[in-house]
Design an enzyme around this catalytic site. Structure first.
Site, PDB file in Angstrom:
ATOM      1  N   CYS A  95      -2.013   9.215   2.132  1.00  0.00           N
ATOM      2  CA  CYS A  95      -1.502   8.712   0.857  1.00  0.00           C
ATOM      3  C   CYS A  95      -2.478   8.925  -0.288  1.00  0.00           C
ATOM      4  O   CYS A  95      -2.074   8.979  -1.451  1.00  0.00           O
ATOM      5  CB  CYS A  95      -1.162   7.225   0.977  1.00  0.00           C
ATOM      6  SG  CYS A  95      -2.541   6.187   1.504  1.00  0.00           S
ATOM      7  N   GLU A 146       0.875  -1.176   0.000  1.00  0.00           N
ATOM      8  CA  GLU A 146       0.000   0.000   0.000  1.00  0.00           C
ATOM      9  C   GLU A 146       0.908   1.221   0.000  1.00  0.00           C
ATOM     10  O   GLU A 146       1.454   1.606   1.033  1.00  0.00           O
ATOM     11  CB  GLU A 146      -0.920  -0.022   1.222  1.00  0.00           C
ATOM     12  CG  GLU A 146      -1.850  -1.224   1.285  1.00  0.00           C
ATOM     13  CD  GLU A 146      -2.879  -1.254   0.165  1.00  0.00           C
ATOM     14  OE1 GLU A 146      -3.063  -0.211  -0.511  1.00  0.00           O
ATOM     15  OE2 GLU A 146      -3.501  -2.309  -0.049  1.00  0.00           O
TER      16      GLU A 146
END
Length: 475
Positions: free
Chosen positions: A256, A222
């Site tokens: 993110c 991720e």
């Protein structure tokens, strides 16, 4: 009170190998496989979070200046909701899967798909959401029946220590928390794992992937990306301004999936800037520095990197720009840049910066977005239905939210993950269970079916071209 927080203490590296071997031995006893054990551990994790809520609030305030509302929204309650969802659906997830559209010749074999745990897994958390990015994947690992090591980020040390205390309520022979920095992470990556789950930067993701490749260990990565927001001339700019600012204010932009830059049709750029200014005045009437609802940059190094980006930009600061190194504070800062090579667009800044780049039309915006990063973690198109469908059709991304930001990742029931350089694999909800599960195909050939299958022996015995002819004839 500060004394309520446990100390952050590094795990001795010489203890890591025997620790992992112990977890692997526990997995081999099959203790983690029964549904009763899995549900028990998930419930313990839930109450561990609940009982340490005050400590997490304090730790998150110390490490990131995270407001209480954000703690509940994106950290503690997010994980607790994921646990409750897993507990509710785990019996269904664990059931053997059936196979549809089987040819009649395979019916006697009763094919099924068993949901098997992978084994002993490693979860490497991140500092920006140090609770949910460490314990969220653990929910999936427990639900799937694995043993696991969680390594929280040392860049949020107060939270890491509380995460360790939370995990101490779990079965110690099956789940462990390793604390530390690079030496401890390196020692962990030197072990053999059945899966590695990493959340963090692309450069470190490459290191993890290379290390995992040495033992052919599967990974879920991720990562991040230079995520675009696109504002067309048909956008409701007042609504877009509010939603763009909220997406950047969340965790002070240290997300993110936050938009890294915004491509704005030049016809509506002045109106958007005006609305952004009005929203900042509405959201922070006493100024951003005085607000308790705007977090701080997690590390001094991160603050310096953001300041360097602002110093190096060739753009013009339109709104914000104030900062304080001592408190790691940085205002939401709107900057108009001239082209996509500006550092604020070309680099992932991971902070409360909102670079705006004017474009001629939607085709121009899509072309620029694909040039900057062809596989971002998220995309945020604002516009009418035809425009957003055009963006979704011509721009890849791990996920997308239309006419808003963040929301596609805010639902624990939806799979979340990247594509290309922004990551591989997905988790959350059932996807977390699947992430740590092997789908094992099983068939059973009954004895009474031997007469039906005897033709296979005939084909072997006659051999050669005759066998091929017989096979064609049989087919």
């Amino acid at each position: 009170m500060a004394e309520s927080l446990p100390p952050f203490e590094h795990t001795p590296t010489e203890q890591i190998e025997p620790l992992v071997n112990g977890l692997r031995g526990a997995f081999n006893t099959q203790v983690t496989k029964p549904i009763g054990f899995r549900l028990q551990q998930l419930r313990k994790l839930f109450w561990g979070l609940h009982d340490n809520e005050a400590a997490l609030l304090e730790a998150l305030a110390k490490d990131l200046g995270k407001p209480m509302f954000e703690v509940y929204l994106s950290e503690t309650d997010f994980v607790k909701s994921d646990i409750l969802f897993a507990c509710k659906h785990l019996p269904k997830w664990m059931k053997d899967g059936s196979v549809s559209d089987l040819p009649i010749t395979l019916w006697p074999m009763s094919p099924r798909i068993k949901r098997e745990p992978l084994g002993t897994v490693l979860i490497l958390g991140a500092y920006n959401y140090p609770v949910s990015l460490a314990l969220g994947p653990l929910v999936g690992a427990i639900a799937a029946g694995n043993t696991a090591v969680v390594k929280p980020s040392e860049q949020a040390p107060h939270v890491a220590a509380v995460v360790g205390r939370i995990m101490s309520v779990l079965e110690p022979s099956c789940y462990a928390c390793v604390q530390g920095g690079i030496p401890e992470s390196t020692a962990l990556l030197d072990q053999r794992w059945d899966k590695i789950f990493y959340t963090g930067s692309v450069p470190v993701g490459r290191i993890v992937a290379r290390k995992a490749a040495e033992t052919l260990t599967p990974v879920t990565l991720e990562l991040g990306g230079r995520n675009p927001a696109i504002v067309t001339r048909n956008t409701d700019v007042k609504l877009a301004a509010r939603r763009l600012l909220w997406g950047k204010a969340l965790n002070a932009g240290q997300t993110c999936i936050a938009h890294n830059y915004t491509l704005v049709d030049r016809a509506v750029l002045p109106a958007l800037v005006s609305e952004l200014g009005a929203c900042l005045a509405e959201f922070y009437p006493d100024g951003m520095a005085a607000s308790k609802d705007l977090g701080r940059i997690a590390t001094a190094r991160g603050w310096q990197r953001l300041k360097s980006l602002l110093d190096s930009t060739r753009g013009k600061i339109l709104l914000g720009g104030k900062m304080d190194e001592g408190t790691r504070f940085m205002e939401l800062t709107v900057v108009q840049v001239a082209d996509a090579t500006d550092p604020l667009v070309a680099d992932e800044h991971f902070g409360p910066l909102l670079p705006l780049l004017a474009v001629d039309d939607l085709d121009h915006a899509i072309r620029v977005a694909n040039e900057v990063d062809p596989t971002p973690l998220a995309a945020y198109p604002f516009g009418n239905k035809a425009e957003v469908e055009k963006v979704l059709g011509r721009l890849r991304s791990g996920g997308a939210t239309v006419n808003d930001t963040i929301f596609h990742a805010g639902n624990h029931m939806l799979p979340f993950g990247g594509v290309g350089q922004s990551g591989q694999g997905a988790y959350r909800g059932k996807a977390s269970f699947d992430c740590f599960t092997h789908q094992r195909t099983v068939t059973t050939t009954p004895g009474w079916a031997e007469r039906l299958l005897a033709v296979r022996y005939v084909l072997i015995m006659i051999g050669g071209s005759t066998a091929i002819g017989t096979m064609v004839l049989y087919k």
